[in-house]
Write an enzyme that holds these catalytic residues in place. Structure first.
Site, short mmCIF file in Angstrom:
data_model
loop_
_atom_site.label_atom_id
_atom_site.label_comp_id
_atom_site.label_asym_id
_atom_site.label_seq_id
_atom_site.Cartn_x
_atom_site.Cartn_y
_atom_site.Cartn_z
N THR A 317 8.62 -6.85 96.30
CA THR A 317 7.52 -5.93 96.01
C THR A 317 6.16 -6.63 96.17
O THR A 317 6.10 -7.86 96.26
CB THR A 317 7.61 -5.39 94.56
N CYS A 318 5.12 -5.84 96.10
CA CYS A 318 3.78 -6.39 96.26
C CYS A 318 3.21 -6.94 94.95
O CYS A 318 2.03 -7.27 94.89
CB CYS A 318 2.85 -5.33 96.82
N ASP A 319 4.01 -6.99 93.92
CA ASP A 319 3.52 -7.51 92.64
C ASP A 319 3.82 -8.99 92.52
O ASP A 319 4.95 -9.43 92.76
CB ASP A 319 4.23 -6.74 91.50
N ASN A 356 7.32 0.42 94.33
CA ASN A 356 6.96 0.32 95.76
C ASN A 356 7.80 1.27 96.61
O ASN A 356 7.88 1.12 97.83
CB ASN A 356 7.16 -1.10 96.31
#
Ligand SMILES: Cc1ncc(COP(=O)(O)O)c(C=O)c1O
Length: 366
Positions: A317-319, A356
């Site tokens: 994910t983008c986290d 996401n």
């Protein structure tokens, strides 16, 4: 354990990441625990993994089921599991969920505080309850005693209050905490139960059910006491003190953990401040959710050889929170390599999100 060769054929056929479910392992785990606790009826805690094929395996060994929501009941309905095989153990219940469980035919519920009593009064002729006591276990990775359970010293009061309202109290339940490796915690809890059974009898409230909860551990990255040894300690106590009582348990992890293996692929690689980062196609928001909610650590297997170097394993994910292992020693990996993670069947897919909008990890039965 699955070979890398076989894992690759699964990935080619079904894509990556992939969870492999062994129904035979579920059945084996159920029967191992049953052999270790022969006088105890085992209610599989659906919350640990509600996968329908896993539940079917429990059904196929004639198992019982421990439920905690209407949603779990809906899955059991699909499998035509009779309500007589189920208990509803969430101490805090929504009225709709109580009604849904009762309409299905579930009879045994749990309470741990007086505010639950008014919710049950209208249904009292159709249900029995156990009173859950809290067993503090700060050394346990998942200590459940803060959120649930009456203090043992307050249990009699609660029993009397429910009894006065005409609710049938059948006994006591507890949960020593999940992945509890100290068998003597069960004895500590059973000592409280023994006292409460006696105190209730003095009030002419007679019990016939004892629920020893879940908590039976599995070996993830550390060795633990063999389950037959831990259970022999429990059995000895039960034989001496609870002969005339039906004893039940709610194992989740012990039944489901070893039944699933995750295969994930390296989809990205970078070098930051001299350290390799590998980005997998599964992470903390999906199958590794147990690292967050279950305080769990999982073994990693690679087929790569070479000098192990400190690296970071992150999720897709983008986290930036989505880091699975912050400092782990592995040989250098490349994009396209696969990693195998055994014992990924408990509190993994069960609590995964689709953050996401990433598709849930596919589960196949092998
Ligand atoms: C009420 C209840 N029963 C059973 C379980 C299953 O416990 P375990 O997976 O540790 O066996 C849990 C886990 O949280 C629980 O809350």
């Amino acid at each position: 354990m699955i070979s890398f060769k076989k894992a690759k054929t699964y990935i080619e056929k079904f894509g990556s990441p992939l969870l492999l479910l062994s129904k035979d392992q579920v059945k084996e785990n159920y029967s191992v625990l049953k052999k270790c606790l022969p006088s105890v009826d085992l209610y599989y805690a659906v919350k640990s993994n509600p996968n329908i094929e896993l539940l079917r395996a429990v059904k196929e060994v004639d198992g019982f089921f421990d439920l905690a929501s209407a949603g779990e009941i809906k899955i059991l309905k699909e499998l035509n599991i009779p309500a007589s095989k189920c208990i509803y153990t969430h101490p805090i219940k929504k009225r709709e969920d109580i009604k849904y469980a009762l309409d299905y035919g579930v009879k045994l519920f749990i309470i741990d505080n007086e505010y639950e009593i008014p919710k049950l009064i209208e249904f009292k002729k159709d249900l029995d309850v156990l009173v859950r006591i809290s067993i503090s276990n700060p050394d346990c990775p998942v200590d459940l005693s803060l959120k649930f359970g009456a203090e043992p010293k307050d249990a009699l009061d609660l029993i009397k209050k429910a009894h006065k309202e005409g609710i049938s109290v059948k006994g006591i339940s507890f949960h020593v905490g999940s992945q509890n490796v100290n068998a003597y915690k069960y004895i500590e809890a059973l000592e409280f139960c023994k006292d409460i059974f006696k105190l209730a009898a003095l009030e002419e409230i007679y019990f016939d059910t004892l629920d020893i909860g879940g908590g039976f551990p599995v070996s993830y990255t550390k060795n633990i006491m063999p389950i037959d040894y831990s259970c022999s300690i429990i059995n000895n106590y039960l034989e001496k003190n609870f002969q005339n009582c039906r004893v039940i348990a709610e194992p989740g992890r012990f039944i489901s953990a070893t039944s699933m293996t995750l295969i994930a692929s390296v989809v990205g690689k970078s070098k930051r401040k001299g350290i390799y980062w590998y980005y997998l196609d599964d992470g903390l928001y999906s199958t590794f959710t147990g690292k967050v909610f279950d305080a769990c650590d999982y073994k990693i297997l690679t087929e790569k050889s070479g000098e192990p170097k400190a690296c970071v394993i992150a999720g897709p994910t983008c986290d930036s929170f989505d880091i699975i292992y912050k400092n782990i020693l592995l040989p250098e990996l490349d994009i396209g390599d696969i990693l195998i993670f055994p014992n990924m069947g408990s509190y993994t897919n069960a609590s995964a999100t689709n953050f996401n909008c990433i598709e849930p990890t596919k589960i196949i039965v092998v």
